[in-house]
Design a protein around this motif. Structure first.
Motif, short mmCIF file in Angstrom:
data_model
loop_
_atom_site.label_atom_id
_atom_site.label_comp_id
_atom_site.label_asym_id
_atom_site.label_seq_id
_atom_site.Cartn_x
_atom_site.Cartn_y
_atom_site.Cartn_z
N GLY A 83 16.24 -2.45 -9.89
CA GLY A 83 15.82 -1.07 -10.13
C GLY A 83 14.34 -0.86 -9.96
O GLY A 83 13.78 0.11 -10.47
N ILE A 84 13.68 -1.76 -9.22
CA ILE A 84 12.23 -1.69 -9.03
C ILE A 84 11.91 -1.34 -7.58
O ILE A 84 12.17 -2.14 -6.67
CB ILE A 84 11.57 -3.04 -9.39
CG1 ILE A 84 11.86 -3.40 -10.85
CG2 ILE A 84 10.07 -2.99 -9.13
CD1 ILE A 84 11.39 -4.80 -11.23
N PRO A 85 11.34 -0.16 -7.31
CA PRO A 85 10.93 0.16 -5.94
C PRO A 85 9.73 -0.70 -5.54
O PRO A 85 8.93 -1.09 -6.39
CB PRO A 85 10.55 1.65 -6.01
CG PRO A 85 10.22 1.89 -7.46
CD PRO A 85 11.06 0.93 -8.26
N VAL A 86 9.62 -0.99 -4.26
CA VAL A 86 8.53 -1.85 -3.76
C VAL A 86 7.69 -1.06 -2.76
O VAL A 86 8.22 -0.39 -1.87
CB VAL A 86 9.10 -3.10 -3.06
CG1 VAL A 86 7.98 -3.96 -2.48
CG2 VAL A 86 9.94 -3.92 -4.05
N ILE A 87 6.37 -1.15 -2.91
CA ILE A 87 5.46 -0.56 -1.93
C ILE A 87 5.13 -1.65 -0.91
O ILE A 87 4.64 -2.72 -1.28
CB ILE A 87 4.18 -0.03 -2.59
CG1 ILE A 87 4.51 1.07 -3.60
CG2 ILE A 87 3.21 0.49 -1.53
CD1 ILE A 87 3.33 1.51 -4.44
N ALA A 88 5.41 -1.40 0.35
CA ALA A 88 5.13 -2.37 1.41
C ALA A 88 3.99 -1.87 2.28
O ALA A 88 3.96 -0.70 2.66
CB ALA A 88 6.38 -2.60 2.26
N ILE A 89 3.03 -2.75 2.56
CA ILE A 89 1.93 -2.40 3.48
C ILE A 89 2.42 -2.67 4.89
O ILE A 89 2.77 -3.79 5.25
CB ILE A 89 0.67 -3.22 3.17
CG1 ILE A 89 0.25 -3.02 1.71
CG2 ILE A 89 -0.46 -2.83 4.12
CD1 ILE A 89 -0.06 -1.58 1.32
N MET A 90 2.45 -1.60 5.71
CA MET A 90 3.06 -1.66 7.02
C MET A 90 2.07 -1.21 8.11
O MET A 90 1.05 -0.60 7.82
CB MET A 90 4.29 -0.74 7.05
CG MET A 90 5.33 -1.04 5.99
SD MET A 90 6.18 -2.62 6.24
CE MET A 90 7.27 -2.20 7.61
N PRO A 91 2.40 -1.50 9.38
CA PRO A 91 1.56 -1.03 10.48
C PRO A 91 1.47 0.49 10.51
O PRO A 91 2.42 1.19 10.14
CB PRO A 91 2.29 -1.54 11.73
CG PRO A 91 3.10 -2.69 11.26
CD PRO A 91 3.51 -2.34 9.86
N GLY A 92 0.32 0.99 10.94
CA GLY A 92 0.16 2.43 11.08
C GLY A 92 0.60 2.90 12.46
O GLY A 92 1.21 2.15 13.23
N ILE A 93 0.27 4.13 12.78
CA ILE A 93 0.54 4.69 14.10
C ILE A 93 -0.66 5.55 14.50
O ILE A 93 -1.48 5.92 13.66
CB ILE A 93 1.83 5.55 14.14
CG1 ILE A 93 1.75 6.67 13.09
CG2 ILE A 93 3.06 4.70 13.92
CD1 ILE A 93 2.87 7.69 13.20
N GLN A 94 -0.75 5.85 15.80
CA GLN A 94 -1.82 6.67 16.36
C GLN A 94 -3.18 6.04 16.03
O GLN A 94 -3.48 4.95 16.48
CB GLN A 94 -1.69 8.12 15.90
CG GLN A 94 -0.42 8.78 16.39
CD GLN A 94 -0.28 10.23 16.01
OE1 GLN A 94 -1.22 10.87 15.52
NE2 GLN A 94 0.90 10.79 16.23
N ASP A 95 -4.02 6.71 15.21
CA ASP A 95 -5.34 6.14 14.92
C ASP A 95 -5.43 5.61 13.49
O ASP A 95 -6.52 5.44 12.95
CB ASP A 95 -6.44 7.18 15.17
CG ASP A 95 -6.32 8.40 14.27
OD1 ASP A 95 -5.25 8.58 13.65
OD2 ASP A 95 -7.30 9.17 14.19
N VAL A 96 -4.29 5.33 12.87
CA VAL A 96 -4.25 4.76 11.52
C VAL A 96 -3.75 3.32 11.63
O VAL A 96 -2.67 3.07 12.16
CB VAL A 96 -3.33 5.58 10.58
CG1 VAL A 96 -3.25 4.93 9.21
CG2 VAL A 96 -3.85 7.01 10.47
N ALA A 97 -4.54 2.37 11.14
CA ALA A 97 -4.21 0.96 11.34
C ALA A 97 -3.13 0.46 10.38
O ALA A 97 -2.36 -0.43 10.72
CB ALA A 97 -5.47 0.10 11.19
N GLN A 98 -3.08 1.04 9.18
CA GLN A 98 -2.11 0.60 8.16
C GLN A 98 -1.62 1.81 7.38
O GLN A 98 -2.30 2.83 7.29
CB GLN A 98 -2.75 -0.35 7.16
CG GLN A 98 -3.04 -1.74 7.63
CD GLN A 98 -3.68 -2.57 6.53
OE1 GLN A 98 -4.59 -2.12 5.84
NE2 GLN A 98 -3.23 -3.81 6.36
N HIS A 99 -0.44 1.67 6.77
CA HIS A 99 0.00 2.67 5.81
C HIS A 99 0.91 2.00 4.78
O HIS A 99 1.43 0.91 5.00
CB HIS A 99 0.70 3.85 6.49
CG HIS A 99 2.15 3.61 6.81
ND1 HIS A 99 2.57 2.81 7.85
CD2 HIS A 99 3.28 4.06 6.19
CE1 HIS A 99 3.89 2.79 7.89
NE2 HIS A 99 4.36 3.52 6.90
#
Length: 312
Positions: A83-99
């Motif tokens: 029951g624990i949501p996870v925040i994952a650091i993922m590749p960005g798109i366009q001119d954003v390197a990460q999201h």
């Protein structure tokens, strides 16, 4: 999704009116899921890229516990089933390197990872293999935020690099604030604490790169040796050698980054185009500039790039 309700977490919808400059959407959503409202509308805006650690600290001040560690698909599914949501650091798109994206579930039948989308009754569904491949590009960094009385669910042996990753996030804020010296000091501590942490080496390489130090190469190479998919380290090496006017190596490392993920960061094509022009590869440079505009539709230098394309 209906056939696998036990593998799905229903997350609260966060509207634009609830957004705050110091509070990333992902952390806002998870905090609301745990019943905490962290929005502070009167807080001053922070530099782009520095807000993640600010949001984590806001969550901790509200009594939540936060962990930043190197995750895995198996661990991610375990968290969902807890029951624990996870925040994952993922590749960005366009001119954003990460999201940052919030993982809210997974489908056993379809082998897909389900992610939060800030629209009513909407969920993103990513094939497991693609999600895992993309996630590895940022060393599978996971952020878990839970109420203090659930801390025991996050076992120490599962939270690899938790201390050094925390230092990495703190160093990134210092770097954004212009305190490169202190950022480098903290990143050296992170690398000493966990020598196998590719993120620490890559970020330390980034600080040295900004300073023009050849130590950047050693750090970046350490990062890609630990994680051959570490996109940002390859891009960093390309940037380093471009500044040193070693255009052959710059092109080679930009190409390695693009080989890892050709659609992650549009401006890398503009940089490779510069290297290719210096090497006399005008056709390759022209193709890169076209690709840059395709992947960065909001490019502020669009007119000058279009002019350059017609002149090559």
């Amino acid at each position: 999704m209906e056939s696998q309700p036990e593998h799905f977490i229903s997350l609260p919808l966060v509207g634009k009116e609830e957004e705050s400059p110091r509070l990333p959407l992902a952390i806002n959503v998870v905090a609301k899921y745990w019943g905490e409202d962290l929005v502070q509308p009167d807080s001053p805006a922070q530099p782009r890229g520095a807000v993640m650690i600010d949001g984590i600290e806001l969550a901790e001040k509200a009594g939540l516990a936060a962990y930043i560690y190197k995750g895995s698909l198996k661990n991610l599914k375990k968290r969902i089933d807890q029951g624990i949501p996870v925040i994952a650091i993922m590749p960005g798109i366009q001119d954003v390197a990460q999201h940052a994206t919030v993982v809210s579930g997974y489908s056993v039948d379809e082998r897909r990872i389900l992610t939060y989308v800030p629209e009513p009754d909407t969920v993103g569904a990513v094939p497991e293999s693609k999600f895992e491949d993309d996630w590895e590009q940022d060393d599978s960094t996971a952020i878990v935020i839970v109420p203090a009385d659930m801390k025991e669910l996050v076992k120490k042996e599962e939270a690899q690099f938790a201390q050094s990753n925390r230092l990495c996030f703190e160093a990134e804020r210092l770097r954004q604030q212009g305190n490169a010296g202190k950022a480098a000091e903290i990143l050296r501590q992170a690398a000493e604490k966990d020598p196998e942490n590719a993120q620490a080496w890559s970020q330390l390489g980034g600080v040295y790169n900004e300073q023009g130090s050849e130590e950047a190469v050693v750090c970046y190479e350490r990062a890609v040796k630990l994680n051959p998919k570490y996109y940002l380290a390859y891009r960093g090496l390309g940037n380093y050698f471009l500044k040193k006017q070693d255009y052959s190596l710059a092109e080679a490392y930009y190409s390695k980054a693009i080989g890892v993920n050709p659609a992650r960061y549009g401006p890398i094509y503009k940089n490779r185009a510069v290297a290719r022009m210096q090497l006399g590869n005008n056709a390759g440079a022209k193709g890169d500039l076209v690709k840059y505009l395709e992947q960065t539709p909001g490019a502020q230098d669009r007119k000058s790039i279009e002019d350059a394309i017609t002149q090559i």
